[in-house]
Design a protein around this motif. Structure first.
Motif, short mmCIF file in Angstrom:
data_model
loop_
_atom_site.label_atom_id
_atom_site.label_comp_id
_atom_site.label_asym_id
_atom_site.label_seq_id
_atom_site.Cartn_x
_atom_site.Cartn_y
_atom_site.Cartn_z
N LEU A 155 54.17 22.25 27.96
CA LEU A 155 53.99 22.57 26.53
C LEU A 155 52.58 22.14 26.14
N VAL A 156 51.82 23.07 25.55
CA VAL A 156 50.49 22.74 25.03
C VAL A 156 50.53 22.93 23.52
N THR A 157 50.32 21.86 22.77
CA THR A 157 50.29 21.95 21.31
C THR A 157 48.83 22.04 20.84
N GLY A 158 48.64 22.59 19.65
CA GLY A 158 47.28 22.80 19.16
C GLY A 158 46.55 23.78 20.06
N ALA A 159 47.30 24.79 20.55
CA ALA A 159 46.80 25.64 21.64
C ALA A 159 45.68 26.58 21.22
N LEU A 184 42.28 24.82 27.93
CA LEU A 184 43.42 24.53 28.84
C LEU A 184 44.11 25.83 29.20
N ARG A 185 44.30 26.67 28.21
CA ARG A 185 44.96 27.95 28.46
C ARG A 185 44.14 28.80 29.43
N ARG A 186 42.83 28.86 29.20
CA ARG A 186 41.97 29.63 30.10
C ARG A 186 42.10 29.11 31.54
N CYS A 187 42.08 27.78 31.69
CA CYS A 187 42.17 27.19 33.04
C CYS A 187 43.53 27.47 33.68
N LEU A 188 44.60 27.30 32.90
CA LEU A 188 45.95 27.48 33.46
C LEU A 188 46.21 28.95 33.79
N GLU A 189 45.66 29.86 32.98
CA GLU A 189 45.90 31.29 33.22
C GLU A 189 45.06 31.84 34.37
N THR A 190 43.87 31.27 34.58
CA THR A 190 43.00 31.80 35.65
C THR A 190 43.05 30.93 36.90
N VAL A 240 54.13 28.04 30.92
CA VAL A 240 53.53 27.26 29.84
C VAL A 240 53.87 27.84 28.47
N ASP A 241 54.34 26.99 27.57
CA ASP A 241 54.49 27.38 26.16
C ASP A 241 53.24 26.89 25.43
N TYR A 242 52.50 27.83 24.85
CA TYR A 242 51.31 27.49 24.07
C TYR A 242 51.69 27.61 22.60
N VAL A 243 51.64 26.52 21.86
CA VAL A 243 52.04 26.59 20.45
C VAL A 243 50.97 25.98 19.55
N ASP A 244 50.89 26.52 18.36
CA ASP A 244 49.98 25.95 17.37
C ASP A 244 50.74 25.74 16.06
N TYR A 245 50.00 25.30 15.09
CA TYR A 245 50.53 24.91 13.78
C TYR A 245 51.58 25.87 13.22
N ASP A 246 51.31 27.19 13.32
CA ASP A 246 52.20 28.18 12.70
C ASP A 246 53.56 28.25 13.40
N VAL A 247 53.63 27.85 14.67
CA VAL A 247 54.88 27.92 15.43
C VAL A 247 55.56 26.55 15.49
N LEU A 248 54.78 25.52 15.72
CA LEU A 248 55.33 24.17 15.77
C LEU A 248 54.38 23.19 15.07
N VAL A 262 50.94 18.53 26.73
CA VAL A 262 49.55 18.18 26.44
C VAL A 262 49.33 18.38 24.95
N ASN A 263 49.10 17.28 24.26
CA ASN A 263 48.94 17.34 22.81
C ASN A 263 47.47 17.50 22.42
N CYS A 264 47.11 18.75 22.09
CA CYS A 264 45.74 19.03 21.61
C CYS A 264 45.73 19.22 20.11
N ALA A 265 46.89 19.07 19.46
CA ALA A 265 46.96 19.27 18.01
C ALA A 265 46.45 18.03 17.29
N ALA A 266 45.64 18.25 16.30
CA ALA A 266 45.11 17.11 15.53
C ALA A 266 44.41 17.63 14.29
N VAL A 267 44.28 16.75 13.31
CA VAL A 267 43.37 17.01 12.20
C VAL A 267 42.03 16.44 12.64
N THR A 268 41.05 17.31 12.84
CA THR A 268 39.79 16.88 13.47
C THR A 268 38.59 16.90 12.52
#
Ligand SMILES: NC(=O)c1ccc[n+]([C@@H]2O[C@H](COP(=O)([O-])OP(=O)(O)OC[C@H]3O[C@@H](n4cnc5c(N)ncnc54)[C@H](OP(=O)(O)O)[C@@H]3O)[C@@H](O)[C@H]2O)c1
Length: 301
Positions: free
Chosen positions: A4-8, A16-22, A39-47, A69-75
């Motif tokens: 699971l990748v959050t903040g995808a 991360l998605r580019r690396c995992l897909e290629t 891999v489930d790639y999710v962002d704010y609108d989904v989770l 892998v938690n990439c979600a954050a207020v940055t």
């Protein structure tokens, strides 16, 4: 393997998605254990990770996972100053909810944090065991996230990085290019030092690190230290943009932008634990930036 990748959709999530897909990053092939990863790639609108119920329900419906892998954050570092509570909900509590769910299903969790957990009042690269003392709301919420994750999830990696730039989304490098093009001038702080870091290089190193079991806190930045001003000059020079370059002190910047957050004067990180465990494969920041500037016209959004 199920991930699971959050903040995808963010800078790091996209790389991360580019690396995992290629199967590849700019610096080389990612470990073969990810070859058949689902891999489930999710962002704010989904989770929304700051919604405890939503996180539990997501894991119940889509888990179990082997790795999160938690990439979600207020940055938005300046934005956090005016809404620390809102940033805390995501950067600290959201991280905790993911950590609890990862723990419950036995998953590894990679949680990404920042050099801004350090005060930066001492011009010496920081190692993982150095004392933290955040001086901004963003830094405080990220530090709280680290503590909560380490406490809630036994199989966690906390990866502190810095000055991130990726192909997707907004970042400092793209802003400098726009300012140089539109105004013919960039004015940038020259007395804050750190490590510009390619999101693609970080994605590679995260995947390498997380393929093992050496859990704990890591620093992970491209190697070498510079100021924001040096970084900006390197970007506009590589873009072939002739423009006026004005170095500013932090005090001068603060006068122009009084609501901006305080930032560490020296927050360079040393990848000490990477070096001592899986190996520090992070290249010098200028090499990573050269690849980025070369590929940006094709891969940038
Ligand atoms: N950027 C840097 O210079 C830097 C430096 C050091 C450390 N880091 C850390 O590195 C990690 C990745 O940073 P990044 O630059 O890739 O960040 P980013 O580009 O801002 O991406 C963060 C993503 O998280 C999403 N998000 C925000 N709130 C969320 C929520 N409640 N639930 C789910 N998703 C949410 C954002 O969605 P929206 O865009 O829709 O809000 C965005 O897609 C973060 O942990 C950050 O703190 C970044």
């Amino acid at each position: 393997m199920r991930l699971l990748v959050t903040g995808a959709r963010g800078q790091l999530g996209s790389e991360l998605r580019r690396c995992l897909e290629t199967g590849e990053a700019e610096v080389g092939a990612i470990p073969s254990c990810y070859e058949d990863a689902v891999v489930d790639y999710v962002d704010y609108d989904v989770l929304d990770i700051s919604d405890a119920h939503a996180v539990r329900s997501w894991f119940a419906a889509h888990g179990p996972y082997d790795m999160v892998v938690n990439c979600a954050a207020v940055t938005n570092v300046d934005g956090c100053e005016s809404d620390e509570a809102g940033a805390f909900k995501v950067n600290a509590l959201g991280a905790l909810y993911l950590a609890r769910s990862a723990q419950a299903c036995g998953a590894k969790l990679v949680h990404v944090s920042t050099d801004y957990v350090f005060a930066g009042d001492d011009p010496r690269p920081r190692v993982e065991t150095d004392h933290v003392c955040p001086i901004s709301a963003y830094g405080r919420t990220k530090w709280a996230g680290e503590v909560l994750v380490a406490d809630a999830c036994e199989r966690s990696f906390i990866v502190r990085t810095a000055w991130l730039y990726g192909y997707v989304g907004r970042n400092f490098a793209k802003t400098m290019i726009r300012l140089a093009k539109d105004h013919g001038k960039i004015s940038v702080v020259s007395d804050q030092m750190g490590n510009p870091t390619s999101a693609n290089d970080l994605a590679y190193e995260i995947l390498a690190l997380a393929s093992g079991e050496d859990f704990g806190t890591y620093h992970c930045t491209n190697n070498g230290t510079c100021s924001w001003f040096d970084f900006a000059c390197a970007v506009v020079d590589a873009a072939g943009l002739a423009c006026e370059k004005e170095p500013l002190t932090s005090a001068e910047y603060k006068l122009r932008f009084p609501n901006s957050a305080d930032r560490p004067a020296y927050s360079s990180l040393e990848n000490a634990r990477l070096r001592d465990t899986v190996g520090d494969e992070m290249r010098p920041w200028r090499d990573a930036l050269a690849d980025y500037m070369h590929n940006l016209p094709e891969l940038g959004d």
